[in-house]
Motif scaffolding. Structure first.
Motif, PDB file in Angstrom:
ATOM      1  N   THR A 105      38.634  -0.222  49.689  1.00 61.32           N
ATOM      2  CA  THR A 105      39.548   0.642  48.948  1.00 61.32           C
ATOM      3  C   THR A 105      39.747   0.090  47.542  1.00 61.32           C
ATOM      4  OG1 THR A 105      41.526  -0.546  49.658  1.00 61.32           O
ATOM      5  CG2 THR A 105      40.788   1.321  51.054  1.00 61.32           C
ATOM      6  N   VAL A 106      40.265   0.910  46.658  1.00 61.03           N
ATOM      7  CA  VAL A 106      40.506   0.486  45.285  1.00 61.03           C
ATOM      8  C   VAL A 106      41.435  -0.725  45.264  1.00 61.03           C
ATOM      9  CG1 VAL A 106      41.553   1.166  43.085  1.00 61.03           C
ATOM     10  CG2 VAL A 106      40.073   2.766  44.309  1.00 61.03           C
ATOM     11  N   ASN A 107      42.492  -0.691  46.055  1.00 61.32           N
ATOM     12  CA  ASN A 107      43.433  -1.815  46.076  1.00 61.32           C
ATOM     13  C   ASN A 107      42.782  -3.098  46.569  1.00 61.32           C
ATOM     14  OD1 ASN A 107      45.551  -0.389  45.004  1.00 61.32           O
ATOM     15  ND2 ASN A 107      46.396   0.187  46.989  1.00 61.32           N
ATOM     16  N   ALA A 108      41.958  -3.006  47.591  1.00 61.47           N
ATOM     17  CA  ALA A 108      41.286  -4.192  48.118  1.00 61.47           C
ATOM     18  C   ALA A 108      40.343  -4.784  47.078  1.00 61.47           C
ATOM     19  CB  ALA A 108      40.529  -3.863  49.397  1.00 61.47           C
ATOM     20  N   VAL A 109      39.612  -3.934  46.384  1.00 64.09           N
ATOM     21  CA  VAL A 109      38.686  -4.410  45.358  1.00 64.09           C
ATOM     22  C   VAL A 109      39.455  -5.042  44.201  1.00 64.09           C
ATOM     23  CG1 VAL A 109      36.942  -3.690  43.668  1.00 64.09           C
ATOM     24  CG2 VAL A 109      36.872  -2.789  46.007  1.00 64.09           C
ATOM     25  N   LYS A 110      40.565  -4.403  43.791  1.00 69.35           N
ATOM     26  CA  LYS A 110      41.395  -4.978  42.722  1.00 69.35           C
ATOM     27  C   LYS A 110      41.930  -6.346  43.135  1.00 69.35           C
ATOM     28  CE  LYS A 110      43.291  -0.829  40.565  1.00 69.35           C
ATOM     29  NZ  LYS A 110      44.527  -0.034  40.414  1.00 69.35           N
TER      30      LYS A 110
END
Length: 149
Positions: free
Chosen positions: A134-139
């Motif tokens: 997910t975007v949050n995990a990658v961030k």
């Protein structure tokens, strides 16, 4: 031979073999089973309605279609390749088969179709694994890397 009486196959995408595929569908009288959706940008509206996702790619980087399917809690049957191998954990969230084995592919599809509890287990695990993409995990991973270096 495996038989699913109410089988419907939705194929998204386009490519150089589209006309050949249309001809094969007509010759095999599969028009009531196989629907060619063409190039789509709205698969988030279609994926929730299907029972499982199948990908027969011979090569993939990180297949976003698989990540999206996993986020939609779908079990997956896919061919062995670099991208699929990273996302699909054999027997945990789906199955991997040889790109040359029609029998293995059909067996795995049939297995998921006929075992509702297995399908639910695979689907739930798909969603869990997909959280890493997910975007949050990658961030979070990126910022963690930056702060450590």
């Amino acid at each position: 031979m495996y038989k699913i009486s109410n089988l419907k196959i939705l194929l998204a995408g386009n490519g150089p073999n589209e006309q050949s595929l249309r001809t094969q569908i007509k010759e095999l009288e599969l028009q009531n089973i196989v629907t060619l959706l063409g190039y789509r940008t709205d698969l988030e509206k279609i994926v929730p309605a299907v029972n499982l996702i199948v990908s027969c790619s011979r090569r993939e980087g990180l297949p976003l279609n698989i990540v999206e399917a996993m986020l939609c809690q779908k079990p997956i049957v896919a061919t062995y390749n670099r991208g699929h191998n990273e996302l699909i954990k054999e027997g945990e969230n789906g199955f991997l088969v040889s790109p040359n084995s029609i029998n293995d592919m059909s067996e795995r599809i049939y297995t998921i179709y006929n075992d509702v509890e297995l399908a639910k287990k695979l689907a739930l695990r798909s969603s869990e694994i997909a959280q890493n993409y997910t975007v949050n995990a990658v961030k979070n991973t990126f910022f963690s890397f930056i702060t450590q270096n």
